[in-house]
Design an enzyme around this catalytic site. Structure first.
Site, PDB file in Angstrom:
ATOM      1  N   GLU A  32      -3.177   9.339   7.750  1.00 17.78           N
ATOM      2  CA  GLU A  32      -1.685   8.920   7.851  1.00 17.78           C
ATOM      3  C   GLU A  32      -1.319   9.742   9.050  1.00 17.78           C
ATOM      4  OE1 GLU A  32       0.768   7.337   6.074  1.00 17.78           O
ATOM      5  OE2 GLU A  32      -0.606   6.248   5.032  1.00 17.78           O
ATOM      6  N   ASP A  48       0.729  -1.088  -0.038  1.00 17.03           N
ATOM      7  CA  ASP A  48      -0.195  -0.020   0.103  1.00 17.03           C
ATOM      8  C   ASP A  48       0.898   1.241  -0.020  1.00 17.03           C
ATOM      9  OD1 ASP A  48      -2.549   1.239   0.075  1.00 17.03           O
ATOM     10  OD2 ASP A  48      -2.056   2.130   2.129  1.00 17.03           O
TER      11      ASP A  48
HETATM   12  N1  DGL Z   1      -4.797   3.523   0.427  1.00 22.11           N
HETATM   13  C1  DGL Z   1      -4.676   3.812  -1.016  1.00 22.11           C
HETATM   14  C2  DGL Z   1      -5.943   3.433  -1.560  1.00 22.11           C
HETATM   15  O1  DGL Z   1      -6.604   2.495  -1.403  1.00 22.11           O
HETATM   16  C3  DGL Z   1      -3.851   4.948  -1.217  1.00 22.11           C
HETATM   17  C4  DGL Z   1      -4.406   6.375  -0.694  1.00 22.11           C
HETATM   18  C5  DGL Z   1      -3.303   7.205  -1.095  1.00 22.11           C
HETATM   19  O2  DGL Z   1      -2.149   7.129  -0.957  1.00 22.11           O
HETATM   20  O3  DGL Z   1      -3.698   8.413  -1.611  1.00 22.11           O
HETATM   21  O4  DGL Z   1      -6.197   4.115  -2.582  1.00 22.11           O
END
Ligand code: DGL
Length: 284
Positions: free
Chosen positions: A157, A15
């Site tokens: 975050e 991720d």
């Molecule tokens: N957790 C990610 C998603 O599912 C990424 C989020 C990001 O970095 O903007 O899109």
């Protein structure tokens, strides 16, 4: 009958940051015998507002890192990377790759009764159109309305999962979504960070709207694939769970503890260097 091979290598989970932990947690609950290696690219999060080329370059570097660590399967636990880079990841990979968009779409299609699905996701995922395409592939009769929520990943975050700023942001985005289609009865969390905001999201939509994400259906997809390939690990006794981040270990651990509590493995720091940006061609 061919005997199943026992493959003790870890499942690689990727991720852009902490969000994929919501998928990892479900994967570990379903498959406790499997070892896992989680890579969060916190040094470059958020991916959501970035151009597709950049998402593909960063994702490729992280995937190469996981492949070099000898994983047996890659789980792209990031909707933005799945939506924008899945074909490139499959080209790079010599092991099977599972993304989160199709499992999330199936969860939403199975949950809706009104036939009206709302999707909240990053700007990149919304712009890709991956969710409307996947949901309508599952059931062409469904109506899908999307809402980009660019402020939510930075809040998660930063560890703000339930403060007033997070609540205001969630309420603002959901108000817009529900004003666009008041018949929505299913809200799909199309970003793996958003389940960490689930109490705020559920409070805003109320009990009449089912809030679904891709964690459960993705872990089922991984289990089915391991079984189909006959590469399950033998038992949980020797399973290892390693978590690494390209960013700050303390900041990562603070949010990760909210997902795993006392069961959080120690978090390590690693460096992943994406390929340099291609030089722009001067047509002049
Ligand atoms: N957790 C990610 C998603 O599912 C990424 C989020 C990001 O970095 O903007 O899109």
């Amino acid at each position: 009958m061919t005997a199943a091979r026992i493959d003790p290598r870890p499942i690689g989970v990727f991720d852009s940051g902490v969000g994929g932990l919501t998928v990892l947690s479900e994967l570990r609950r379903r498959l406790p015998g499997e070892s896992t290696l989680y890579l969060g690219d916190n040094a470059r999060t958020p991916y959501g507002p970035r151009p597709g080329d950049e998402v593909r370059r960063f994702t490729a570097a992280c995937v190469e890192w996981l492949l070099a660590a000898d994983v047996k399967l890659l789980l792209i636990a990031c909707n933005t990377a799945t939506a924008q880079a899945l074909p490139e990841v499959r080209d790079l990979s010599d092991v099977p790759v599972v993304g989160v968009v199709r499992p999330g779409a199936l969860a939403a299609a199975a949950a809706t009764r009104s036939g009206h699905v709302g999707v909240v996701a990053t700007a990149g995922t919304v712009a890709s159109g991956a969710y409307p395409a996947a949901i309508m592939k599952a059931d062409p009769r469904l109506a899908v309305t999307q809402q980009a929520c660019p402020d939510l990943v930075p809040l998660v975050e930063a560890g703000d999962l339930d403060g007033p700023r997070a609540r205001d942001a969630v309420d603002g985005y959901l108000d817009r979504l529900l004003a666009t289609d008041p018949a929505i009865d299913t809200l799909l969390l199309g970003c793996t960070h958003y389940p960490l905001l689930r109490p705020l999201l559920e409070a805003r939509v109320g009990p009449g709207v089912a809030v679904v994400d891709s964690a459960f259906t993705t872990s089922l997809a991984v289990e089915d694939l391991l079984d189909a390939l006959g590469v399950r690990a033998s038992s949980g006794d020797s399973a290892t769970n390693r978590i690494v981040t390209t960013g700050d270990v303390d900041a990562f651990s603070t949010v990760a503890e909210r997902v795993f509590g006392a069961e959080l493995p120690s978090v390590e720091s690693v460096s992943v260097e994406p390929a340099p940006e291609p030089a722009s061609v001067d047509a002049g």
